[in-house]
Write an enzyme that holds these catalytic residues in place. Structure first.
Site, PDB file in Angstrom:
ATOM      1  N   HIS A  69       0.839  -1.193   0.000  1.00  0.00           N
ATOM      2  CA  HIS A  69       0.000   0.000   0.000  1.00  0.00           C
ATOM      3  C   HIS A  69       0.878   1.249   0.000  1.00  0.00           C
ATOM      4  O   HIS A  69       2.047   1.207   0.407  1.00  0.00           O
ATOM      5  CB  HIS A  69      -0.914  -0.003   1.215  1.00  0.00           C
ATOM      6  CG  HIS A  69      -1.975  -1.049   1.149  1.00  0.00           C
ATOM      7  ND1 HIS A  69      -2.963  -1.167   2.098  1.00  0.00           N
ATOM      8  CD2 HIS A  69      -2.215  -2.033   0.235  1.00  0.00           C
ATOM      9  CE1 HIS A  69      -3.768  -2.162   1.772  1.00  0.00           C
ATOM     10  NE2 HIS A  69      -3.325  -2.710   0.659  1.00  0.00           N
ATOM     11  N   GLU A  71       0.865   3.875   1.874  1.00  0.00           N
ATOM     12  CA  GLU A  71       1.335   4.254   3.201  1.00  0.00           C
ATOM     13  C   GLU A  71       2.542   3.419   3.611  1.00  0.00           C
ATOM     14  O   GLU A  71       3.525   3.941   4.140  1.00  0.00           O
ATOM     15  CB  GLU A  71       0.236   4.063   4.262  1.00  0.00           C
ATOM     16  CG  GLU A  71      -1.080   4.714   3.949  1.00  0.00           C
ATOM     17  CD  GLU A  71      -2.050   3.773   3.241  1.00  0.00           C
ATOM     18  OE1 GLU A  71      -1.735   3.265   2.153  1.00  0.00           O
ATOM     19  OE2 GLU A  71      -3.145   3.561   3.787  1.00  0.00           O
ATOM     20  N   CYS A  97      -5.908   1.069   5.684  1.00  0.00           N
ATOM     21  CA  CYS A  97      -6.409  -0.218   6.166  1.00  0.00           C
ATOM     22  C   CYS A  97      -5.848  -0.465   7.571  1.00  0.00           C
ATOM     23  O   CYS A  97      -4.997   0.284   8.059  1.00  0.00           O
ATOM     24  CB  CYS A  97      -5.990  -1.343   5.221  1.00  0.00           C
ATOM     25  SG  CYS A  97      -4.221  -1.721   5.268  1.00  0.00           S
ATOM     26  N   CYS A 100      -1.922  -0.915   7.602  1.00  0.00           N
ATOM     27  CA  CYS A 100      -1.206   0.354   7.457  1.00  0.00           C
ATOM     28  C   CYS A 100      -1.386   1.218   8.697  1.00  0.00           C
ATOM     29  O   CYS A 100      -0.459   1.923   9.099  1.00  0.00           O
ATOM     30  CB  CYS A 100      -1.661   1.090   6.199  1.00  0.00           C
ATOM     31  SG  CYS A 100      -1.061   0.298   4.676  1.00  0.00           S
TER      32      CYS A 100
END
Length: 141
Positions: A69, A71, A97, A100
């Site tokens: 992801h 992040e 999410c 993260c």
């Protein structure tokens, strides 16, 4: 929040959206910036780990399990630098999410500004539970 900070947040969010364009993912392109003391100290977008082919989805158009992801890419990138994310702000185009969110908490980031809500909001709930300031800023500017 003061007007100056709001304008800065809007500008950094626009930059995160532009950064998302670097993603090779077809289903969803996500960008992230980590800002500290008005300086961008890291950036990231969703995609495959270094050395892997730049294809995020399998033949069924599902995300491959090893896709990172935005992040996570930004946080691991700052970890490899001489910068510290302690006290920084994360700008990300989609709500984080749960996985993260755990990385955000552990990295010392104190503010998360996101641009759109994902269907699962457990990451945002965890961030708030940890005392991190979380703000939805979804204006397209």
């Amino acid at each position: 929040m003061d007007e100056k900070q709001t304008k800065l947040d809007q500008r950094y969010m626009r930059m995160a959206r532009i950064w998302a364009e670097n993603s090779y993912c077809e289903r969803r392109k996500v960008g992230a910036l980590i800002v500290k003391n008005k300086m961008i100290i890291s950036d990231g977008y969703n995609g495959t780990p270094s050395g892997f082919e730049n294809k995020c989805e399998d033949e069924n158009f599902q995300s491959k399990p090893y896709v990172l992801h935005a992040e996570a890419n930004a946080i691991t990138k700052v970890a490899r630098s001489h910068n510290s994310s302690d006290g920084a702000t994360l700008y990300v185009t989609a709500s984080p999410c749960i996985e993260c969110a755990k990385l955000i908490i552990q990295s010392g980031i104190k503010r998360v500004i996101y641009g759109e809500e994902y269907r699962i909001m457990d990451g945002v709930e965890l961030l708030r539970e940890a005392g991190i300031e979380v703000l939805l800023l979804n204006e397209e500017l």
